[in-house]
Design a protein around this motif. Sequence first.
Motif, PDB file in Angstrom:
ATOM      1  N   HIS A  27       0.877  -1.247   0.080  1.00  0.00           N
ATOM      2  CA  HIS A  27       0.029  -0.004  -0.032  1.00  0.00           C
ATOM      3  C   HIS A  27       0.893   1.308   0.054  1.00  0.00           C
ATOM      4  CE1 HIS A  27      -3.211  -2.711   0.927  1.00  0.00           C
ATOM      5  NE2 HIS A  27      -2.710  -3.290   2.195  1.00  0.00           N
TER       6      HIS A  27
ATOM      7  N   ASP B  24      -8.220   8.472   8.725  1.00  0.00           N
ATOM      8  CA  ASP B  24      -7.695   7.038   8.263  1.00  0.00           C
ATOM      9  C   ASP B  24      -8.679   6.043   7.955  1.00  0.00           C
ATOM     10  OD1 ASP B  24      -5.322   8.478   8.224  1.00  0.00           O
ATOM     11  OD2 ASP B  24      -4.289   7.528   9.841  1.00  0.00           O
ATOM     12  N   THR B  25      -9.508   5.783   8.910  1.00  0.00           N
ATOM     13  CA  THR B  25     -10.787   4.663   8.715  1.00  0.00           C
ATOM     14  C   THR B  25     -11.395   5.161   7.300  1.00  0.00           C
ATOM     15  OG1 THR B  25     -10.707   4.365  11.058  1.00  0.00           O
ATOM     16  CG2 THR B  25     -12.720   3.576   9.733  1.00  0.00           C
TER      17      THR B  25
ATOM     18  N   GLU C 129      -9.626   4.063   4.380  1.00  0.00           N
ATOM     19  CA  GLU C 129      -9.283   2.906   4.372  1.00  0.00           C
ATOM     20  C   GLU C 129     -10.474   2.128   3.921  1.00  0.00           C
ATOM     21  OE1 GLU C 129      -7.027  -0.647   6.794  1.00  0.00           O
ATOM     22  OE2 GLU C 129      -7.760   0.735   7.840  1.00  0.00           O
TER      23      GLU C 129
END
Length: 409
Positions: free
Chosen positions: A55, A76-77, A80
């Motif tokens: 990644h 960030d969640t 993702e």
Amino acid sequence: MAPLRPMSRIEKGLIIVAFFVWSAMMVGAGYVGRMLLAPVELRIERIDHYGSNPHALLDEAWGHVRDHFVGVVPSDTVREYGAVRGALATLNDPYTTFVEPQARALERDHMRGRFGGIGVSFTRNERGEIVLSPMPDGPAAKAGVREGDILVGIDGTPLPSPADLEDVARIRGEVGAPVTIEVLRGPQRERLTFTIIRQTIEVNSVEWRTITTTVRGALATIGHVRIRNFTERTGEEAKRALSALSAADSQAYLIDLRNNGGGSLAAAVEAASEFLNDGIVAIEQRRDQPEIVHRVRKGHTKPTNGKPIAVLVNSNTASAAEIFAAAIQDHRRGLLIGEKTFGKGSVQLIFDLSDGSAVRVTAAKWLTPERRALDGAGLTPDIEVVGSEDAQLERAIRVLSEAIGNARR
């Protein structure tokens, strides 16, 4: 080899001059050298980095976004989740999808047919607000929640406008735990707060009733079974429904699968086994694996044996509901009445992930007992009735009444 000739004084001088010129050029062009060399070194580092972190390119791109994006950078969640959705989109399969934790919890509760809640259903009004409808004698109704109350907050947190399913899902939770809801009531939009203890709420996937009709001057009873979706409890619910309808002396059975979007393949096989004596219900084809043949389950009492059956379907009858309907049609056990079905002939496996989210992966295609592939094609009813649901129901009652009359001869 010829011996080396000693350098002359002029040649030594030229070498010394060339050395100093070269040194001066290197010092003067130092920053150019760094610009030329640095990307090569960076490129080498990145190649090594890609080897250990697949990644890395995403991290690199997101780093630039985080450093320079003019708006609010998502967490960030969220990033993702977006990356997972983007990766799944490359498969070009609308049924291979990512499900976030709250939606997955709702989906799991839906398939189980029970959950910890307060006993309310939701609709959305013209303003996009969430309107409550409490179940009779449910926890919410006993606490004072009324039909038409508008949900505006859960546990002190206001609902966004418009609220989505995941926002409202917070009303569910552990049985025995309290939840506080805030509602607006009536034209004056009176603000009220209720604290309610969650209880086990069961949602039936099967409903049944008797329909009384007249056949050749005598009364006849038709058992009407509506299956709204196929959950873990559908098989047992169907057994109870048919037992009750048999006790009510039903002479025919009408299975209503309209607007049934599917659910569990196993539940569809279990329910179909109540109407079929033996044989195949569906055939499952997976990649690089032998076919899986789903057969009629043994040990069912089958109160419908020898009695006429019709199945109501429409354009929203899909997936597991089509498996059920196709089995009835292919075995010539009953007639399909209504509209052409949706045409979803694939099976998804659901894999729960570490944070409570899930990925739903199309893992198989299914065929009817006569090996018809319905993906994108759907089932064509034996008797097509395009129009209102009442018109479809009336036609089905007429068809079954004729069958009852023929059996009485």
